[in-house]
Design a protein around this motif. Structure first.
Motif, PDB file in Angstrom:
ATOM      1  N   GLY A 112      -1.643  21.560 -20.806  1.00  0.00           N
ATOM      2  CA  GLY A 112      -1.955  22.940 -20.456  1.00  0.00           C
ATOM      3  C   GLY A 112      -3.228  23.426 -21.118  1.00  0.00           C
ATOM      4  O   GLY A 112      -4.040  24.136 -20.501  1.00  0.00           O
ATOM      5  N   ALA A 113      -3.449  23.028 -22.382  1.00  0.00           N
ATOM      6  CA  ALA A 113      -4.653  23.443 -23.098  1.00  0.00           C
ATOM      7  C   ALA A 113      -5.904  22.832 -22.485  1.00  0.00           C
ATOM      8  O   ALA A 113      -6.940  23.498 -22.318  1.00  0.00           O
ATOM      9  CB  ALA A 113      -4.534  23.057 -24.572  1.00  0.00           C
ATOM     10  N   VAL A 114      -5.826  21.541 -22.145  1.00  0.00           N
ATOM     11  CA  VAL A 114      -6.973  20.866 -21.530  1.00  0.00           C
ATOM     12  C   VAL A 114      -7.272  21.467 -20.160  1.00  0.00           C
ATOM     13  O   VAL A 114      -8.434  21.768 -19.827  1.00  0.00           O
ATOM     14  CB  VAL A 114      -6.706  19.348 -21.422  1.00  0.00           C
ATOM     15  CG1 VAL A 114      -7.764  18.683 -20.539  1.00  0.00           C
ATOM     16  CG2 VAL A 114      -6.699  18.704 -22.802  1.00  0.00           C
ATOM     17  N   ASP A 115      -6.236  21.666 -19.351  1.00  0.00           N
ATOM     18  CA  ASP A 115      -6.438  22.239 -18.015  1.00  0.00           C
ATOM     19  C   ASP A 115      -7.004  23.652 -18.112  1.00  0.00           C
ATOM     20  O   ASP A 115      -7.878  24.041 -17.317  1.00  0.00           O
ATOM     21  CB  ASP A 115      -5.123  22.252 -17.240  1.00  0.00           C
ATOM     22  CG  ASP A 115      -4.690  20.860 -16.802  1.00  0.00           C
ATOM     23  OD1 ASP A 115      -5.493  19.917 -16.937  1.00  0.00           O
ATOM     24  OD2 ASP A 115      -3.545  20.715 -16.336  1.00  0.00           O
ATOM     25  N   SER A 116      -6.520  24.437 -19.085  1.00  0.00           N
ATOM     26  CA  SER A 116      -7.031  25.795 -19.257  1.00  0.00           C
ATOM     27  C   SER A 116      -8.507  25.786 -19.654  1.00  0.00           C
ATOM     28  O   SER A 116      -9.295  26.617 -19.177  1.00  0.00           O
ATOM     29  CB  SER A 116      -6.208  26.521 -20.329  1.00  0.00           C
ATOM     30  OG  SER A 116      -6.733  27.799 -20.593  1.00  0.00           O
ATOM     31  N   ALA A 117      -8.882  24.843 -20.512  1.00  0.00           N
ATOM     32  CA  ALA A 117     -10.280  24.757 -20.926  1.00  0.00           C
ATOM     33  C   ALA A 117     -11.181  24.423 -19.740  1.00  0.00           C
ATOM     34  O   ALA A 117     -12.271  25.000 -19.584  1.00  0.00           O
ATOM     35  CB  ALA A 117     -10.432  23.700 -22.026  1.00  0.00           C
ATOM     36  N   TRP A 118     -10.718  23.492 -18.896  1.00  0.00           N
ATOM     37  CA  TRP A 118     -11.518  23.158 -17.712  1.00  0.00           C
ATOM     38  C   TRP A 118     -11.564  24.329 -16.733  1.00  0.00           C
ATOM     39  O   TRP A 118     -12.612  24.582 -16.109  1.00  0.00           O
ATOM     40  CB  TRP A 118     -10.954  21.919 -17.014  1.00  0.00           C
ATOM     41  CG  TRP A 118     -11.426  20.643 -17.610  1.00  0.00           C
ATOM     42  CD1 TRP A 118     -10.688  19.726 -18.296  1.00  0.00           C
ATOM     43  CD2 TRP A 118     -12.767  20.128 -17.589  1.00  0.00           C
ATOM     44  NE1 TRP A 118     -11.479  18.673 -18.700  1.00  0.00           N
ATOM     45  CE2 TRP A 118     -12.756  18.896 -18.272  1.00  0.00           C
ATOM     46  CE3 TRP A 118     -13.958  20.595 -17.062  1.00  0.00           C
ATOM     47  CZ2 TRP A 118     -13.900  18.125 -18.443  1.00  0.00           C
ATOM     48  CZ3 TRP A 118     -15.111  19.825 -17.218  1.00  0.00           C
ATOM     49  CH2 TRP A 118     -15.067  18.610 -17.900  1.00  0.00           C
ATOM     50  N   GLN A 119     -10.464  25.046 -16.579  1.00  0.00           N
ATOM     51  CA  GLN A 119     -10.465  26.215 -15.705  1.00  0.00           C
ATOM     52  C   GLN A 119     -11.474  27.250 -16.204  1.00  0.00           C
ATOM     53  O   GLN A 119     -12.215  27.847 -15.418  1.00  0.00           O
ATOM     54  CB  GLN A 119      -9.050  26.823 -15.653  1.00  0.00           C
ATOM     55  CG  GLN A 119      -8.918  28.022 -14.731  1.00  0.00           C
ATOM     56  CD  GLN A 119      -8.960  27.647 -13.256  1.00  0.00           C
ATOM     57  OE1 GLN A 119      -9.053  26.473 -12.903  1.00  0.00           O
ATOM     58  NE2 GLN A 119      -8.917  28.643 -12.403  1.00  0.00           N
ATOM     59  N   THR A 120     -11.522  27.446 -17.513  1.00  0.00           N
ATOM     60  CA  THR A 120     -12.492  28.369 -18.093  1.00  0.00           C
ATOM     61  C   THR A 120     -13.909  27.909 -17.810  1.00  0.00           C
ATOM     62  O   THR A 120     -14.792  28.704 -17.459  1.00  0.00           O
ATOM     63  CB  THR A 120     -12.265  28.488 -19.609  1.00  0.00           C
ATOM     64  OG1 THR A 120     -10.978  29.058 -19.842  1.00  0.00           O
ATOM     65  CG2 THR A 120     -13.334  29.352 -20.261  1.00  0.00           C
ATOM     66  N   TRP A 121     -14.154  26.608 -17.967  1.00  0.00           N
ATOM     67  CA  TRP A 121     -15.495  26.067 -17.713  1.00  0.00           C
ATOM     68  C   TRP A 121     -15.965  26.400 -16.296  1.00  0.00           C
ATOM     69  O   TRP A 121     -17.129  26.729 -16.081  1.00  0.00           O
ATOM     70  CB  TRP A 121     -15.480  24.558 -17.926  1.00  0.00           C
ATOM     71  CG  TRP A 121     -16.790  23.896 -17.625  1.00  0.00           C
ATOM     72  CD1 TRP A 121     -17.161  23.289 -16.464  1.00  0.00           C
ATOM     73  CD2 TRP A 121     -17.921  23.795 -18.499  1.00  0.00           C
ATOM     74  NE1 TRP A 121     -18.439  22.804 -16.549  1.00  0.00           N
ATOM     75  CE2 TRP A 121     -18.933  23.100 -17.788  1.00  0.00           C
ATOM     76  CE3 TRP A 121     -18.169  24.211 -19.799  1.00  0.00           C
ATOM     77  CZ2 TRP A 121     -20.171  22.823 -18.358  1.00  0.00           C
ATOM     78  CZ3 TRP A 121     -19.410  23.933 -20.366  1.00  0.00           C
ATOM     79  CH2 TRP A 121     -20.393  23.249 -19.650  1.00  0.00           C
ATOM     80  N   HIS A 122     -15.061  26.310 -15.343  1.00  0.00           N
ATOM     81  CA  HIS A 122     -15.457  26.496 -13.948  1.00  0.00           C
ATOM     82  C   HIS A 122     -15.440  27.952 -13.484  1.00  0.00           C
ATOM     83  O   HIS A 122     -16.006  28.259 -12.425  1.00  0.00           O
ATOM     84  CB  HIS A 122     -14.543  25.670 -13.039  1.00  0.00           C
ATOM     85  CG  HIS A 122     -14.811  24.194 -13.091  1.00  0.00           C
ATOM     86  ND1 HIS A 122     -16.016  23.650 -12.701  1.00  0.00           N
ATOM     87  CD2 HIS A 122     -14.043  23.149 -13.507  1.00  0.00           C
ATOM     88  CE1 HIS A 122     -15.981  22.340 -12.867  1.00  0.00           C
ATOM     89  NE2 HIS A 122     -14.804  22.006 -13.342  1.00  0.00           N
ATOM     90  N   THR A 123     -14.794  28.843 -14.222  1.00  0.00           N
ATOM     91  CA  THR A 123     -14.666  30.221 -13.738  1.00  0.00           C
ATOM     92  C   THR A 123     -15.452  31.237 -14.555  1.00  0.00           C
ATOM     93  O   THR A 123     -15.714  32.335 -14.068  1.00  0.00           O
ATOM     94  CB  THR A 123     -13.188  30.656 -13.716  1.00  0.00           C
ATOM     95  OG1 THR A 123     -12.629  30.532 -15.037  1.00  0.00           O
ATOM     96  CG2 THR A 123     -12.385  29.799 -12.751  1.00  0.00           C
ATOM     97  N   SER A 124     -15.844  30.895 -15.777  1.00  0.00           N
ATOM     98  CA  SER A 124     -16.547  31.856 -16.624  1.00  0.00           C
ATOM     99  C   SER A 124     -18.041  31.887 -16.307  1.00  0.00           C
ATOM    100  O   SER A 124     -18.648  30.856 -16.021  1.00  0.00           O
ATOM    101  CB  SER A 124     -16.351  31.489 -18.101  1.00  0.00           C
ATOM    102  OG  SER A 124     -17.157  32.313 -18.930  1.00  0.00           O
TER     103      SER A 124
END
Length: 403
Positions: A112-124
């Motif tokens: 979950g932490a890794v997926d959240s970090a990648w989601q942040t990378w693509h949406t921020s």
């Protein structure tokens, strides 16, 4: 007595190329550069960097780089703009845990932490700042888990550790020390191989190929990509969407690698990726970490056309692509930078500036740290028509390119 005007570095490159009997395309291929890059260096639209000079020199019969830069040119050792979090990420990468105590995080939590970090990378809009804030802790947690877990949980932890290193490479690519980028590639590959996970290994090859291409080792990148496709292709039919997503991304990486060296074979690689996405992935599919999707395939078509020096094809490919359909803020901003490069190829400074402005509105950090955007902005502050030069200077200041 009037001193004769010294030739520019670009003029020196062109003269030596002609003496060597090389076409631009041939020299570019030998040096691991695109023909467009060589053209722009020769005509003065792109500065001759030290790295490009080192790549070109052996093929031009040059042993002393003064033969390229001339006696009046000084070489600055200043690096690219560095992000404030680089030091903390560096410390996390070089903090070896000799002894460990306590319980590791669960693999479910870490995923979950890794997926959240990648989601942040693509949406921020400020993906580098936000990634830089979470990377030290993410690297530490996944390193601990890979050391403390056993059995299947350790294998999963190693694959997640590889992903943490991949995010670190994405973060460091435009403003970290090159040694740190190589460290993340090597660490990610070692973790993936230890996990014995085909997807993790393929993802690690994908990231390694991008760095190999960036340092002029495109042939090696293509060889590694071909090798790992043999690992993934047999699993696509029964392995679910993750394997099809990975295969498409490997073809896209190969397409861009070929395009950067002026190889028209880029289009066959691109078409192979398109077919995988259309046939093996559901309508509307978007990869969580890779963002592989139908729009991303179209983004790569524009990138390939630009790197092949074909602005007409780039604009044709871009015409039907709605930037808002690109499922990543970071990739959308980079798409605008690619369109700016296409406009720059056609010597259209107003359009180049407009598109760089769109890129900056989408993601200021993409423009601030993109070498291509920085190069165009520097030239626009000097060469843009007077009617838009003040706008170019203002954008360059926001991007940190000029004082």
């Amino acid at each position: 007595m009037v001193q004769p005007e010294q030739p520019t570095p670009g003029q020196r490159v062109e003269r030596l190329r002609r003496v060597a009997g090389l076409s631009r395309e041939r020299l570019a291929g030998l040096a691991g550069l695109s023909p467009t890059t060589v053209k722009f260096i020769e005509n003065g639209r792109r500065a001759l960097t030290l790295r490009a000079a080192q790549q070109l020199a052996p093929h031009l019969g040059v042993r002393d780089l003064a033969d390229l830069f001339g006696p009046t040119v000084t070489l600055s050792l200043d690096g690219r703009p560095s992000h404030p979090a680089v030091d903390e990420v560096r410390r996390a990468l070089t903090a070896w845990h000799v002894t460990l105590a306590g319980e590791p995080e669960s693999t479910e939590y870490l995923r979950g932490a890794v997926d959240s970090a990648w989601q942040t990378w693509h949406t921020s809009r400020h993906q580098r700042t936000e990634a830089g804030a979470v990377l030290p802790g993410l690297i530490d947690s996944t390193q601990r888990a890979a050391r403390l877990h056993t059995g299947e949980a350790r294998r999963v932890s190693l694959a997640l550790l590889a992903q943490a290193y991949h995010l670190a490479q994405a973060y460091l690519a435009w403003h970290g020390d090159r040694e740190l980028c190589w460290l993340t590639v090597d660490r990610g590959m070692a973790a993936a191989l230890d996990a014995d996970d085909p997807l993790a290994i393929a993802q690690s090859i994908w990231y390694a190929a991008h760095l190999l291409r960036a340092v002029g080792r495109g042939d090696e990148a293509l060889e590694r990509l071909r090798e790992v496709r043999g690992l993934i292709e047999p699993r696509v039919a029964d392995g679910g969407t993750e394997y099809a997503e990975m295969l498409a991304d490997l073809h896209l990486c190969a397409a861009l690698t070929r395009a950067r060296t002026g190889d028209q074979g880029a289009w066959s690689e691109w078409d192979a990726a398109r077919q995988v996405v259309q046939r093996a992935l559901p309508e509307g599919f978007v990869g969580l970490r890779t963002r592989v999707s139908r729009p991303l395939v179209d983004v790569y078509a524009v990138m390939c056309a630009v790197d092949l020096g074909d602005p007409d094809e780039a604009q044709r490919r871009a015409h039907a692509l709605d930037p808002m359909s690109i499922p990543s803020t970071e990739r959308r901003s980079r798409h605008y930078v690619e369109l700016a490069r296409s406009a720059d190829l056609e010597s259209a400074p107003e359009a180049t500036l407009h598109l760089l402005g769109r890129a900056e509105t989408t993601s200021p950090e993409t423009v601030r740290y993109s070498p291509a955007a920085q190069d165009m902005l520097v030239r626009l502050t000097k060469e843009a028509p007077a009617s838009v030069r003040a706008e170019a200077v203002a954008l360059a200041r926001r991007a940190g390119v000029v004082e």
